[in-house]
Structure formats: C-alpha cells, structure tokens
Scaffold this motif. Sequence first.
Motif, PDB file in Angstrom:
ATOM      1  N   UNK A 169      50.530  32.647  38.258  1.00  0.00           N
ATOM      2  CA  UNK A 169      51.489  33.742  38.435  1.00  0.00           C
ATOM      3  C   UNK A 169      50.862  35.094  38.133  1.00  0.00           C
ATOM      4  N   UNK A 170      49.868  35.115  37.264  1.00  0.00           N
ATOM      5  CA  UNK A 170      49.183  36.363  36.965  1.00  0.00           C
ATOM      6  C   UNK A 170      48.212  36.739  38.074  1.00  0.00           C
ATOM      7  N   UNK A 171      47.477  35.758  38.591  1.00  0.00           N
ATOM      8  CA  UNK A 171      46.541  36.078  39.671  1.00  0.00           C
ATOM      9  C   UNK A 171      47.295  36.522  40.925  1.00  0.00           C
ATOM     10  N   UNK A 172      48.480  35.962  41.161  1.00  0.00           N
ATOM     11  CA  UNK A 172      49.291  36.401  42.300  1.00  0.00           C
ATOM     12  C   UNK A 172      49.668  37.874  42.134  1.00  0.00           C
ATOM     13  N   UNK A 173      50.119  38.242  40.936  1.00  0.00           N
ATOM     14  CA  UNK A 173      50.463  39.643  40.662  1.00  0.00           C
ATOM     15  C   UNK A 173      49.253  40.542  40.874  1.00  0.00           C
ATOM     16  N   UNK A 174      48.102  40.134  40.359  1.00  0.00           N
ATOM     17  CA  UNK A 174      46.899  40.950  40.477  1.00  0.00           C
ATOM     18  C   UNK A 174      46.516  41.165  41.933  1.00  0.00           C
ATOM     19  N   UNK A 175      46.514  40.090  42.701  1.00  0.00           N
ATOM     20  CA  UNK A 175      46.117  40.201  44.106  1.00  0.00           C
ATOM     21  C   UNK A 175      47.113  41.049  44.892  1.00  0.00           C
ATOM     22  N   UNK A 176      48.400  40.916  44.583  1.00  0.00           N
ATOM     23  CA  UNK A 176      49.403  41.721  45.279  1.00  0.00           C
ATOM     24  C   UNK A 176      49.154  43.204  45.058  1.00  0.00           C
ATOM     25  N   UNK A 177      48.907  43.585  43.796  1.00  0.00           N
ATOM     26  CA  UNK A 177      48.691  45.010  43.534  1.00  0.00           C
ATOM     27  C   UNK A 177      47.369  45.482  44.133  1.00  0.00           C
ATOM     28  N   UNK A 178      46.318  44.704  43.978  1.00  0.00           N
ATOM     29  CA  UNK A 178      45.002  45.097  44.497  1.00  0.00           C
ATOM     30  C   UNK A 178      45.062  45.305  46.005  1.00  0.00           C
ATOM     31  N   UNK A 179      45.719  44.399  46.711  1.00  0.00           N
ATOM     32  CA  UNK A 179      45.838  44.532  48.158  1.00  0.00           C
ATOM     33  C   UNK A 179      46.663  45.763  48.531  1.00  0.00           C
ATOM     34  N   UNK A 180      47.779  45.969  47.818  1.00  0.00           N
ATOM     35  CA  UNK A 180      48.643  47.115  48.135  1.00  0.00           C
ATOM     36  C   UNK A 180      47.934  48.438  47.868  1.00  0.00           C
ATOM     37  N   UNK A 181      47.110  48.470  46.828  1.00  0.00           N
ATOM     38  CA  UNK A 181      46.418  49.706  46.458  1.00  0.00           C
ATOM     39  C   UNK A 181      45.106  49.903  47.213  1.00  0.00           C
ATOM     40  N   UNK A 182      44.675  48.874  47.937  1.00  0.00           N
ATOM     41  CA  UNK A 182      43.423  48.974  48.675  1.00  0.00           C
ATOM     42  C   UNK A 182      42.195  49.048  47.790  1.00  0.00           C
ATOM     43  N   UNK A 183      42.243  48.347  46.655  1.00  0.00           N
ATOM     44  CA  UNK A 183      41.126  48.368  45.712  1.00  0.00           C
ATOM     45  C   UNK A 183      40.130  47.258  46.027  1.00  0.00           C
ATOM     46  N   UNK A 184      38.853  47.530  45.761  1.00  0.00           N
ATOM     47  CA  UNK A 184      37.816  46.512  45.943  1.00  0.00           C
ATOM     48  C   UNK A 184      37.559  45.830  44.606  1.00  0.00           C
ATOM     49  N   UNK A 185      38.450  44.924  44.254  1.00  0.00           N
ATOM     50  CA  UNK A 185      38.348  44.165  43.008  1.00  0.00           C
ATOM     51  C   UNK A 185      38.422  42.682  43.361  1.00  0.00           C
TER      52      UNK A 185
END
Length: 236
Positions: free
Chosen positions: A99-115
């Motif tokens: 559930x944490x990795x899902x949250x992280x990926x959702x924000x990273x994708x929305x923000x367009x970050x290369x993480x």
Amino acid sequence: MAPQSPPPAEAESVFGERLGSACDYWAALATAGVERGLIGPREVPRLWERHILNCAVVGELIGEGASVVDIGSGAGLPGIPLALARPDLRITLVEPLLRRTVFLKEFIDAAGLEITVVRGRAEQPGVIQEAGGADVVTSRAVAPLAKLTEWSVPLLHEHGHMLALKGASVADELERDRLAVERAGAGNFAVLECGAGIVDPPTVVLSAERLRRSERPSKRPKKRTRAQRRAETGQT
C-alpha cells in the motif's frame, strides 16, 4: 478533504521551481496519506516543518549528482522531499509494504519525477542487487541504530555514507550501539545538523561511512605479552 496549507516562506528557497510539486506532495500526504494510514491525522498541521522541510534540508549533506537509496521510505520521507529539492540526485525508494509503494508510485507518476521504487526489505539479496552500490543511504524513523546499520551498509559502495535522520538522543544511541555499528562495517561517525534557519530545531543526522575491510577495527583481541600475563596473575 484536508484544508490547504500555504507553504512557509522558507519552502521557496529549498524547492525553487519545484515548489508547486512540493505543495502537491503536501496535499497527497494530507489526503491519501492520512486515508491510507501512512501519516497520522495529527501530523497534518505540521507536515511542512516537521516532515517535508525537515527531510529536504538533508540535501545539504549530499554531493552533486549522488545516487541515494532511501530505505523504509514509507510515505516517501526523506526520499521525495530530497528529490524535489535536489533534482540532480538519483533516488531509489525501498519500501516493503504494497500500500505504501502504490502511494509512492502514484505520486511519482503524477509529479513526473524520475525516482525508482523498489518493493522489498533493505536486507534482501534482490534489493541489494537492484539498489546497491549507492553513494548515500538515507533513513528516517526506521529502526534502532545497530539494525539500521546492518541494513544500510550493504547498499553502499566503499566509502559511501549512511545518513540516518535521528533525534536529539542520537549521541546516546551511538554510544550504546557503537560496537554493533562497527561490526557492520561502518566508521568515521559524525552527528550533524542541517537546515539552520529553515527548520527549528535543525534536522539531526548521524553520518557513518562504509569502510574497507582493511580499515575496520580488528575483531580479534590483541595478544597479550608475557609481561602483561604475568602482571595479571601477580607474578614478577
């Protein structure tokens, strides 16, 4: 829906042109982060100072273009604020819970970050293979120092640095766990403060370096001389 909280004035100097993304991260923590149990609702009023800025200022201790692995990243602290404040860094978030990795990926994708997000535990061989060889390993509120060092050091290259965000009692924790930390291969310890003038109190970080095996303290007790043995038994 969490009420909007304008960023403090200090945030602009930390995040620059990425201040808007930092505000989006605040909103994600205050809404989805609370709803999914990643952030306590009582933390929302102090997200900027206690969490986002508190983590971002650790960038003061990291060299240009460094590779950073953030273990036990949770809701992305300190990894995401670091990425927003320091776009030159190459950041990998390591987190075992789905559930944490899902949250992280959702924000990273929305923000367009290369993480990069790696799901797993820092000590797992697959994680070490995928994320290891880093310049810096960061962590925040993950584990006691002895265990934290066991997890962090294998992810570092020789002379890479572990940066553990700790509280005011870090010196006592280091004194308690120093032998275990040294056995894990770390040395050249320093308790550092960063973010002076941005966060109050400044962020406290324990820095430790991964040493080559030849540089580590010997695990074998030194042999006593014959004179020392005689002195211990009272012989002359």
